[in-house]
Scaffold this active site. Sequence first.
Site, PDB file in Angstrom:
ATOM      1  N   ASN A 110     -10.491   0.304  -0.306  1.00 10.52           N
ATOM      2  CA  ASN A 110      -8.817   0.357  -0.210  1.00 10.52           C
ATOM      3  C   ASN A 110      -8.071  -0.351  -1.225  1.00 10.52           C
ATOM      4  OD1 ASN A 110      -6.192  -0.243   0.311  1.00 10.52           O
ATOM      5  ND2 ASN A 110      -6.405  -0.885   2.384  1.00 10.52           N
ATOM      6  N   HIS A 122      -2.967   7.204   2.186  1.00 11.27           N
ATOM      7  CA  HIS A 122      -3.353   6.059   1.776  1.00 11.27           C
ATOM      8  C   HIS A 122      -5.032   5.842   2.095  1.00 11.27           C
ATOM      9  CE1 HIS A 122      -3.999   1.872   0.844  1.00 11.27           C
ATOM     10  NE2 HIS A 122      -3.745   1.387   2.103  1.00 11.27           N
ATOM     11  N   CYS A 167       0.844  -1.262  -0.073  1.00  9.85           N
ATOM     12  CA  CYS A 167      -0.080   0.072   0.138  1.00  9.85           C
ATOM     13  C   CYS A 167       0.756   1.263   0.011  1.00  9.85           C
ATOM     14  CB  CYS A 167      -0.937  -0.066   1.059  1.00  9.85           C
ATOM     15  SG  CYS A 167      -2.077  -1.355   1.141  1.00  9.85           S
TER      16      CYS A 167
HETATM   17  O1  UT7 Z   1      -3.901  -1.114   3.296  1.00  8.40           O
HETATM   18  C1  UT7 Z   1      -3.088  -1.614   4.313  1.00  8.40           C
HETATM   19  C2  UT7 Z   1      -3.537  -0.586   5.407  1.00  8.40           C
HETATM   20  N1  UT7 Z   1      -4.374  -1.373   6.155  1.00  8.40           N
HETATM   21  C3  UT7 Z   1      -5.345  -0.715   7.134  1.00  8.40           C
HETATM   22  O2  UT7 Z   1      -5.010   0.300   7.352  1.00  8.40           O
HETATM   23  C4  UT7 Z   1      -6.360  -1.467   7.674  1.00  8.40           C
HETATM   24  C5  UT7 Z   1      -6.156  -1.309   9.431  1.00  8.40           C
HETATM   25  N2  UT7 Z   1      -7.218  -1.960   9.889  1.00  8.40           N
HETATM   26  C6  UT7 Z   1      -8.696  -1.242  10.414  1.00  8.40           C
HETATM   27  O3  UT7 Z   1      -9.129  -0.467   9.312  1.00  8.40           O
HETATM   28  C7  UT7 Z   1      -9.600  -1.670  11.152  1.00  8.40           C
HETATM   29  O4  UT7 Z   1      -8.775  -2.481  12.113  1.00  8.40           O
HETATM   30  C8  UT7 Z   1     -10.605  -2.796  10.547  1.00  8.40           C
HETATM   31  C9  UT7 Z   1     -11.607  -2.046   9.771  1.00  8.40           C
HETATM   32  C10 UT7 Z   1     -10.055  -3.813   9.749  1.00  8.40           C
HETATM   33  C11 UT7 Z   1     -11.496  -3.233  11.609  1.00  8.40           C
HETATM   34  O5  UT7 Z   1     -11.860  -2.375  12.418  1.00  8.40           O
HETATM   35  P1  UT7 Z   1     -12.029  -2.543  13.893  1.00  8.40           P
HETATM   36  O6  UT7 Z   1     -12.753  -1.336  14.623  1.00  8.40           O
HETATM   37  O7  UT7 Z   1     -10.420  -2.620  14.435  1.00  8.40           O
HETATM   38  O8  UT7 Z   1     -12.710  -4.034  14.261  1.00  8.40           O
HETATM   39  P2  UT7 Z   1     -12.512  -5.084  15.058  1.00  8.40           P
HETATM   40  O9  UT7 Z   1     -11.346  -5.806  14.395  1.00  8.40           O
HETATM   41  O10 UT7 Z   1     -12.207  -4.841  16.570  1.00  8.40           O
HETATM   42  O11 UT7 Z   1     -13.617  -6.002  15.127  1.00  8.40           O
HETATM   43  C12 UT7 Z   1     -14.901  -5.382  15.881  1.00  8.40           C
HETATM   44  C13 UT7 Z   1     -15.968  -6.633  15.733  1.00  8.40           C
HETATM   45  C14 UT7 Z   1     -15.427  -8.022  15.951  1.00  8.40           C
HETATM   46  O12 UT7 Z   1     -16.629  -8.656  16.552  1.00  8.40           O
HETATM   47  P3  UT7 Z   1     -16.412  -8.824  18.262  1.00  8.40           P
HETATM   48  O13 UT7 Z   1     -15.076  -9.648  18.653  1.00  8.40           O
HETATM   49  O14 UT7 Z   1     -16.271  -7.292  18.864  1.00  8.40           O
HETATM   50  O15 UT7 Z   1     -17.410  -9.710  18.625  1.00  8.40           O
HETATM   51  C15 UT7 Z   1     -15.304  -8.325  14.684  1.00  8.40           C
HETATM   52  O16 UT7 Z   1     -15.536  -9.961  14.704  1.00  8.40           O
HETATM   53  O17 UT7 Z   1     -16.310  -6.470  14.495  1.00  8.40           O
HETATM   54  C16 UT7 Z   1     -16.550  -7.676  13.897  1.00  8.40           C
HETATM   55  N3  UT7 Z   1     -16.480  -7.794  12.261  1.00  8.40           N
HETATM   56  C17 UT7 Z   1     -17.307  -7.572  11.647  1.00  8.40           C
HETATM   57  N4  UT7 Z   1     -18.797  -7.679  11.768  1.00  8.40           N
HETATM   58  C18 UT7 Z   1     -19.312  -7.218  10.773  1.00  8.40           C
HETATM   59  C19 UT7 Z   1     -15.078  -7.740  11.711  1.00  8.40           C
HETATM   60  N5  UT7 Z   1     -15.440  -7.601  10.545  1.00  8.40           N
HETATM   61  C20 UT7 Z   1     -16.580  -7.428  10.307  1.00  8.40           C
HETATM   62  C21 UT7 Z   1     -17.515  -7.344   9.158  1.00  8.40           C
HETATM   63  N6  UT7 Z   1     -18.995  -6.972   9.491  1.00  8.40           N
HETATM   64  N7  UT7 Z   1     -17.432  -7.089   7.769  1.00  8.40           N
END
Ligand code: UT7
Length: 325
Positions: free
Chosen positions: A282, A252, A119
Amino acid sequence: MIPFSRITGTGSYLPPRRVTNEDLAKDLAARGIETSDEWIVARTGIHARHFADADVTSSDLAFAAAKQAIEAAGRSASDIDLIVVATSTPDMVFPSSACILQNKLGIAGCPAFDVQAVCSGFVYALTVADAMIRTGMAKCALVVGAEVFSRILDFTDRTTCVLFGDGAGAVVLEASDEPGILASDLHADGKHVGILCVPGHVSGGNVIGSPLLHMDGQAVFKLAVRVLEEAARATLQKAGKSDTDIDWLIPHQANIRIMEGTAKKLKLPLEKLIVTVNEHGNTSAASIPLALDVAVRSGKIRPGDLVMLEGVGGGFAWGAVLLNM
Ligand code: UT7
């Protein structure tokens, strides 16, 4: 030494198939995976992304973006004397997508190669092209970010498959007496390979390991927020500028929360943040040149504006480029 390289034209291309969060949620529901427009928008700011058809490659998207950039620069393909393509989803294992693009442009002879920095690929590619121009190795470079990330997504993993899209962005970078690229700052830290990777490889005619994207989203999030501020500050310092000088910030386009957090840390009003993640998702190495072209064509970014580009992602690799348009 040529004093500067300067962007003289921008272009971009999105494959026509637009997939909204609702479309994706329906597809995933059919596979027993639950997600929603509300979750995706709240956590990422993404509303839609574009997916290329199965027979379309990164160099096809790159070709469409490159043609636009060359036209915007008032050049023809025969003027190009260097091609650098940033991609992690090349057409083939080899040769490079840059060589394939060169052939599609109907030119031959100039150096052409890919840069693989995921990225942050576009800021790496732009920095390499800038260095080659300033040392006299090229005069008129085509620098492209092009990706078909839809090919490496695991559509059984809702934590990653909702985030990415396909597309390409391109710039023509020319030798100039006027200031263009003012400073760059590139970094990598390979100990974080495992938090964002496609670990598979080809061996003996087989794919060994997973050929699909794996990401520890929270680990990437934390690192991204920190290094984006550091890279921006280092680049400003090298150029003798301060954060208040920045007209436009193009980080990005991965997550609106990371992007707004970076703008706030740099004390930039959110109006100075260029946002396309909502419509593109992305697109990895393509995200910055895509956003740049959208902002130029909409009239937001104008000649002379001071623009900060920032990439971050797998590697872990990150960096920034500060330039005058
Ligand atoms: O391109 C390279 C750079 N990449 C990035 O910059 C990505 C960086 N990371 C992120 O943008 C974020 O961490 C994400 C968007 C990937 C995830 O967001 P988050 O606020 O960190 O969510 P999380 O991983 O803490 O997940 C929260 C909850 C979880 O459920 P529990 O464990 O709280 O019950 C996940 O299982 O959301 C759940 N979850 C979803 N729910 C519905 C994860 N993906 C989904 C989904 N739909 N697609």
